[in-house]
Design a protein around this motif. Structure first.
Motif, PDB file in Angstrom:
ATOM      1  N   LEU A  85      58.953  18.498   9.931  1.00 44.85           N
ATOM      2  CA  LEU A  85      57.584  18.253  10.394  1.00 44.85           C
ATOM      3  C   LEU A  85      57.583  16.932  11.163  1.00 44.85           C
TER       4      LEU A  85
ATOM      5  N   PRO B 183      53.435  14.355   8.931  1.00 46.19           N
ATOM      6  CA  PRO B 183      52.159  15.031   8.658  1.00 46.19           C
ATOM      7  C   PRO B 183      51.286  14.236   7.695  1.00 46.19           C
TER       8      PRO B 183
ATOM      9  N   THR C  32      47.366  18.179   3.722  1.00 45.57           N
ATOM     10  CA  THR C  32      48.288  19.305   3.561  1.00 45.57           C
ATOM     11  C   THR C  32      48.614  19.516   2.084  1.00 45.57           C
TER      12      THR C  32
ATOM     13  N   TRP D  48      52.961  16.331  14.833  1.00 45.99           N
ATOM     14  CA  TRP D  48      52.311  15.843  13.617  1.00 45.99           C
ATOM     15  C   TRP D  48      51.931  14.360  13.686  1.00 45.99           C
TER      16      TRP D  48
ATOM     17  N   THR E  33      49.448  12.411  14.498  1.00 45.19           N
ATOM     18  CA  THR E  33      48.025  12.602  14.823  1.00 45.19           C
ATOM     19  C   THR E  33      47.234  11.294  14.755  1.00 45.19           C
TER      20      THR E  33
ATOM     21  N   LEU F 140      44.875  19.608  13.331  1.00 46.62           N
ATOM     22  CA  LEU F 140      45.383  20.322  12.166  1.00 46.62           C
ATOM     23  C   LEU F 140      44.701  21.673  12.008  1.00 46.62           C
TER      24      LEU F 140
ATOM     25  N   LEU G 120      48.119  23.003  14.111  1.00 47.47           N
ATOM     26  CA  LEU G 120      49.266  22.693  13.265  1.00 47.47           C
ATOM     27  C   LEU G 120      49.260  23.424  11.926  1.00 47.47           C
ATOM     28  N   CYS G 121      48.137  23.384  11.222  1.00 50.16           N
ATOM     29  CA  CYS G 121      48.105  24.012   9.898  1.00 50.16           C
ATOM     30  C   CYS G 121      48.213  25.539   9.948  1.00 50.16           C
TER      31      CYS G 121
END
Length: 434
Positions: free
Chosen positions: A54, A58, A63, A295, A297, A305, A309-310
């Motif tokens: 990642l 992240p 998460t 990631w 951010t 996200l 991304l998620c």
């Protein structure tokens, strides 16, 4: 330190493996030590790994260390959903992984103090702090040195599409084979230079290869005394083997995968890369890294996200674990997912989060990893570990233990200095099944 599996008998195949790895710089004594620990030998001991990198770091709070009760200036706007682990909430952006949580372990409270991306990655990738006079090998290099590929012509270590994890004092021969490309759904994957148009072309390739070997013979003695030349020579030989390997061509033919497995993944590049990783492992590769970028951010953390991304991580990682399980590979393949650090609990003025090495988390699955568990914790706002926490050294030692590699195994540098794989860390025993 407890090992998750008992030592295995040193088989004839293991002796042959030792002979092969001895040529790569592993001494007979090292081979015997590894074999006694169950790390080289029969098929029952052979392990593989897939690392979902990642890249960029992240946000742990958004998460796998979700904090729905954190203070408003720290808490995002994601909703809380139940997971397969009783009492453990997930963000609503990870519904597939929430349902699959009984298949993996979440390690929280991993902590260090290196804020720059490069320094943090060097540390987390290798499980040792870089020293002025010594670079340490990354996980992929370690795995590809200890375990031979299952089949000739298959790389021991593949990076999709690339990796900046170093080989340290192991040298260039344990660097990853980089695909330099990302697969697309419904199409066979191809790597430039890895396709033969016809049987005649393959015959011509083999003829030229034999000629090259004849030319190289006079300098082989010099190469054996020069680590760089030796490493480059073996790396080139491996590349030539790969070019003519049917196993690699079969692995890259993604449309040939069963519909049942393909439907586990999304059509995005990360999901397709994870599907390709599974097929590489099935073909005999020992370590595959898959890079997931974006990631970092600092701005628009929550929209990035939520929208991109998620959802891709949710499909890719859940599909990866389910596919390995369906193919009967999860028991011998360790899955790892983490970045180089977490993100600041406090949200900045740009709705983003900054670098925060004081708290990060990792997901582990497969092998002897205990699914449905959470090991370690952070405080209410996710700022620091509740207790002492775990270091990247501890995480690295834990992953090696899950791969049946003793973290205290020593290897020799070019100067003959003996260096342990992990110098300061200890395996986290709670991660494993009892």
């Amino acid at each position: 330190m407890r090992q998750p599996h008992p030592p295995q008998r040193f088989t004839r195949r293991g002796m042959l493996q030792c002979a092969a790895t001895g040529g790569l710089g592993l001494t007979l004594a090292e081979c015997l030590r590894l074999a006694e620990a169950g790390e080289i030998g029969g098929n029952q001991t052979a392990m593989s790994a897939i690392f979902l990198d990642l890249y960029g770091g992240p946000s742990h709070l958004d998460t796998f260390d979700f904090k729905p009760d954190a203070r408003s200036e720290f808490r995002g706007d994601f909703k809380s959903i139940d997971s397969a682990i009783s009492g453990v909430a997930f963000p609503d952006t990870l519904p597939q992984l929430a349902r699959l949580a009984d298949k993996f372990c979440i390690v929280r409270g991993i902590t260090h103090n290196l804020g720059p991306h490069g320094l943090a990655r060097e540390y987390v990738y290798a499980g040792n702090r870089k020293r002025v006079s010594l670079d340490f090998p990354s996980l992929g290099s370690v795995v590809s040195r200890v375990y031979l590929p299952k089949e000739p012509g298959v790389p021991g270590y593949i990076a999709i599409p690339a990796s900046d994890a170093g080989t340290g004092y192991f040298g260039v021969e344990f660097a990853p084979f980089e695909t330099k490309a990302i697969p697309k759904p419904g199409r066979p994957f191809s790597i430039p230079g890895l396709s033969m148009a016809s049987g005649n072309e393959l015959q011509e390739f083999n003829r030229r290869r034999q000629l090259l070997e004849q030319i190289d013979r006079p300098i082989e003695a010099d190469a054996e005394s020069n680590k760089l030349l030796r490493g480059l020579g073996r790396f080139r030989k491996s590349a030539l083997d790969i070019v003519s390997s049917n196993k690699m061509k079969e692995a890259m033919n993604l449309p040939e995968e069963s519909q049942e497995v393909r439907t586990l993944f999304g059509d995005d590049s990360l999901s397709q890369s994870c599907l390709l990783a599974v097929r590489f492992i099935e073909a005999g590769t020992r370590f595959v890294s898959v890079r997931s970028s974006g990631w970092d951010t600092h701005q628009d953390n929550f929209s990035t996200l939520r929208d991109r991304l998620c959802p891709t991580l949710d499909l890719a990682l859940s599909g990866l674990i389910r596919a390995l399980e369906q193919k009967g590979l999860l028991e011998t393949t360790v899955v790892i997912a983490h970045g180089e650090f977490g993100r600041t609990p406090k949200i900045n003025k740009d709705a983003g989060r900054e670098h925060w090495p004081a708290a990060m988390c990792a997901v582990l699955a497969g092998g002897a990893i205990a699914g449905g568990t959470v090991v370690g914790s952070t405080d209410r706002d996710g700022m620091y570990p509740d207790t002492q926490g775990f270091t990247p050294d501890d995480l690295f030692a834990t992953i090696l233990t899950g791969l049946r590699i003793d973290p205290k195994t020593s290897f020799s540098t070019a100067s003959g200095r003996e260096i342990q794989l992990v110098r300061d860390g200890q395996s986290i025993d709670q991660v494993f099944t009892s």
